[in-house]
Write a protein that holds these residues in place. Structure first.
Motif, short mmCIF file in Angstrom:
data_model
loop_
_atom_site.label_atom_id
_atom_site.label_comp_id
_atom_site.label_asym_id
_atom_site.label_seq_id
_atom_site.Cartn_x
_atom_site.Cartn_y
_atom_site.Cartn_z
N TYR A 255 19.57 -6.28 -27.56
CA TYR A 255 20.90 -6.81 -27.31
C TYR A 255 21.93 -5.76 -27.65
O TYR A 255 21.70 -4.87 -28.47
CB TYR A 255 21.14 -8.10 -28.09
N SER B 94 26.18 -4.79 -28.45
CA SER B 94 27.11 -5.24 -29.48
C SER B 94 27.96 -6.41 -29.02
O SER B 94 28.79 -6.90 -29.76
CB SER B 94 28.02 -4.08 -29.89
N SER C 68 26.83 -9.35 -27.98
CA SER C 68 26.25 -10.66 -28.28
C SER C 68 25.08 -10.46 -29.24
O SER C 68 24.50 -9.38 -29.32
CB SER C 68 25.77 -11.35 -27.00
N GLY C 69 24.74 -11.53 -29.95
CA GLY C 69 23.65 -11.44 -30.91
C GLY C 69 22.33 -11.85 -30.29
O GLY C 69 22.29 -12.28 -29.13
N GLY D 105 27.45 -17.34 -35.47
CA GLY D 105 27.11 -15.95 -35.17
C GLY D 105 27.66 -15.50 -33.83
O GLY D 105 28.59 -16.08 -33.29
N ALA D 106 27.04 -14.44 -33.31
CA ALA D 106 27.53 -13.83 -32.07
C ALA D 106 26.80 -14.43 -30.89
O ALA D 106 25.95 -13.80 -30.26
CB ALA D 106 27.35 -12.31 -32.13
N LYS D 107 27.10 -15.69 -30.59
CA LYS D 107 26.57 -16.29 -29.36
C LYS D 107 27.68 -17.15 -28.78
O LYS D 107 28.46 -17.76 -29.51
CB LYS D 107 25.30 -17.10 -29.63
#
Ligand code: DGJ
Length: 696
Positions: free
Chosen positions: A53, A55, A57-58, A72-74
């Protein structure tokens, strides 16, 4: 065994389908498979890994998380969004434990990494019905002095579709008087939302869906389909991610919603049921029909032919007139006599009386008992209309309890149909209704209740709410369920019908109480063909009350109108005192005919042979489950001359068995009727009902 569990990996198998998910190497609970059942456990794919992935998105953005929380990063649609007491709005769920309960239930526990929040994902396998049921239980496991957690979205399930291809969403939309319109549209990247913000399921959309990859029709093709068993605000979000993954989240609507979850408390979502078939939209509907029939409170007891007073005289009911009509209804073979709106205290038109559920002294000076006894003496059961959730400002109830309605103190209370909505989230309102309606049912020989609900919400306030006032949306529905199911449990003989100005509250949540629905206030026979077809996408004919009235200009023939209504639970709502002797005779013949075919219609498999919506010639077939009998309905609404009446290819027959059909001399194999079809001669505005019989 319907549930196979290995190390943090589960396969749920029904007779023909399977669903698999598990924990991947990143510790995320991810979806692995949903489709046809495969021969060996090793055939099912393992939970996908998160892969690379960037930077932007997680890792959890890129995998099909089984129940993603907002964290988180979603950036996909989450199932769960919370705010903790310290303001943190990030919910990090980690796998905790899993337990198989009995033979067919799986409970997977996830826990927040820091806060006392537990999410139990619940799965029930309906093996014989080819359905998976999902819901979630969210608990604040803190000590009593710990702070509450605010739930802002809490969905029942996220259904992941197999990766690849462009999916088409089938859904229902409409409005009052024109419910159940079917649309199929290709999903595009982004989110397609369907919802209700009306406090009921709504006329304008229904929490039912079917997804296919563009190639399915009534008879073939892969379809993933489902429902939400909930009767209030709901939301369905079909999302195509930027990587082409398709998923559909469904649950209680998060719009204007919040729930204060105190320490020690659990929030249980409604259930979502879903299934897969390779047999097209027809098979998807029949799967739901079978399941629905198995849920009905009165099981497979055949539903009676009924008379209803509404389209006959509207509010103008009284003892003498109803007794006179009852004579005629009984002569025609009606089994259940239902008195609709207008019978209760102070009710002359729609501006008074709601809330005061005792007989109007002017219309029924001796109460309801003389009428009920007369109806019973004529050999019919008696049924009654109520609208318990409502109150007219002109009522004893409102004068005593103006604070019981949904309202904001500083705003006008918008009336619709001169009525306000009682706040059924309040336990005092629930108790009042239970006591009053229990008395009504205990003191009278009532076999059927039509429970109506005739407006949607406005000014959704709850001034002295014990929790967050936005809990109203859910607590109201829970209150409706509590009042209704308490009464149903105390009066088990009563058959309940759900009505909300027609089809405004038809859903699988209602099935825990009701046996049938009022599908639409539109009873014009040709409009009804399309409306009934839409309804049949998710509900079986035994739940579909359908009445012969005099709606429509030009008025179609009486047999045509009867035939339309004979495709569900037959009823009549017309002023029988105005019917001629010939009409009464026709009615009696049609009712007798209906009673012969009723087991096939109400308990058989339904096949939509030729579509009704937007078409002028339509046909529907029902086949008994043992394939010994069937019945074919065909309707020619209007085809310009020279007419090109399409052939009708029957379905659902045993290919090798031989069948005779009314009006045809030849006895042919099931395969022949299904593959070469039959032709009917019908004029405009004509219809026919043909028995199909297996010949030994
Ligand atoms: C709306 C329902 O849909 C009708 O069938 C009828 O019961 C009326 N309400 C009565 O007010």
């Amino acid at each position: 065994m319907p549930i196979l569990s290995r190390e943090k990996y589960w396969i749920l198998e029904t007779e023909h389908t399977a669903y698999a998910f598990g924990v991947n190497a990143h510790g995320l609970l991810v979806h692995a498979y949903w489709g046809a059942r495969l021969p060996f456990a090793e055939d099912y794919p393992l939970p996908p890994e998160s892969g690379d992935y960037a930077s932007w998105s997680g890792p959890s953005h890129l995998v099909p998380e089984e129940y993603p929380a907002h964290a988180g990063a979603k950036f996909v649609e989450p199932c769960l969004k919370t705010t903790f007491a310290d303001g943190v709005r990030d919910t990090v769920l980690r796998f905790g434990a899993a337990e198989v309960v009995g033979e067919n239930e799986l409970r997977v526990t996830l826990r927040d990494a820091h806060y006392p929040l537990t999410v139990v994902l619940c799965y029930r396998v309906h093996e014989a019905h080819d359905l998976i049921e999902r819901w979630a239980e969210i608990s604040n496991t803190g000590n009593t002095d710990d702070a509450s957690i605010t739930l802002e979205r809490v969905w029942s399930a996220l259904w992941h579709l197999p990766w690849g291809g462009q999916y088409r969403l089938s859904h229902l939309f409409g409005r009052w008087f024109e419910e159940w319109q079917l649309r199929r549209e290709l999903l595009q990247p982004g989110v397609k939302v369907k919802e209700s913000r009306r406090i009921t399921t709504s006329h304008s959309a229904n929490p039912w869906f079917a997804l296919d990859r563009g190639g399915a029709d009534e008879t073939q093709g892969e379809v993933w389909f489902g429902v939400l068993a909930w009767s209030g605000n709901w939301k369905l979000a079909a999302e195509v991610t930027e990587y082409g993954a398709t998923r559909l989240g469904i649950g209680v609507n998060d719009w204007d919603f919040a729930w204060r979850l105190n320490a020690g408390e659990t929030f249980t979502t409604p259930a979502s049921l879903a299934g897969y078939t390779a047999g097209g939209f027809g098979a998807a509907s029949r799967t739901l029909h079978d399941y629905a029939r198995a849920q009905l409170p009165h099981g497979k007891t055949l539903h009676p032919v009924l008379y209803n007073s509404w389209e006959a005289v509207f509010f103008d009911v009284n003892e003498a007139s109803q007794m006179a009509v009852a004579e005629r209804a009984a002569q025609m073979g009606v089994e259940l006599f239902v008195m609709d709106d207008g019978w209760f205290h102070g009710r002359a038109i729609d501006n008074a009386g709601l809330g005061d559920w005792w007989p109007d002294e002017r219309k029924f000076p001796n109460g309801l008992t003389p009428l009920i006894e007369r109806v019973n003496a004529l050999g019919m059961d008696f049924g009654l209309w109520i609208e318990p959730e409502m109150v007219n400002p002109d009522s004893d109830l409102y004068r005593a309890h103006p604070d019981w309605v949904i309202h904001f103190p500083t705003r006008a209370r918008s009336e619709m149909r001169n009525q306000l909505i009682l706040n059924l989230g309040r336990t005092d309102v629930q108790e009042y209704l239970i006591t009053l309606l229990d008395k009504l049912l205990a003191e009278h020989n009532i076999a059927f209740i039509k429970w109506d609900m005739n407006r949607n919400v406005s000014e959704p306030g709850w001034p002295d709410a014990p929790g967050d006032a936005r809990e109203l949306w859910v607590r109201y529905v829970q209150g409706v369920y509590r009042v209704w199911s308490t009464l149903a449990a105390r009066h088990p003989r009563v058959l309940w019908q759900s009505c909300s100005g027609g089809g405004g509250r038809v859903d699988y949540g209602m099935l825990r109480m009701v046996d049938q629905f009022w599908v639409s206030d539109n009873t014009e026979a040709t409009a009804r063909l399309g409306i009934q077809e839409g309804f049949s996408q998710l509900m079986p004919a035994i739940t579909m009350e359908s009445q012969v009235t005099h709606m429509g200009r030009p008025l179609l023939s009486l047999p045509f109108r009867f035939h339309v209504s004979m495709m569900g639970v037959l009823g009549i709502s017309d002023d029988l005192l105005k019917w001629s002797e010939a009409d009464l005779q026709t009615g009696a013949e049609q009712i007798a005919h209906y009673k012969e075919i009723r087991p096939i219609v109400q308990l058989g498999d339904q096949y939509r042979l030729l579509p009704a919506q937007g078409q002028d010639f339509t046909a529907v077939q029902y086949v008994s489950q043992d394939k010994a009998e069937g019945v074919l309905f065909a309707f020619r609404v209007h085809l310009p001359e020279p007419a090109r009446i399409p052939p009708i290819y029957l379905r659902g027959l045993a290919a090798d068995a031989r069948y005779a059909i009314d009006g045809f001399d030849a006895v042919r194999s099931g395969a022949a009727w299904m593959n070469t079809g039959l032709r009917l001669e019908l004029g405009n505005g004509e219809s026919t009902v043909r028995r199909i019989r297996r010949v030994e």
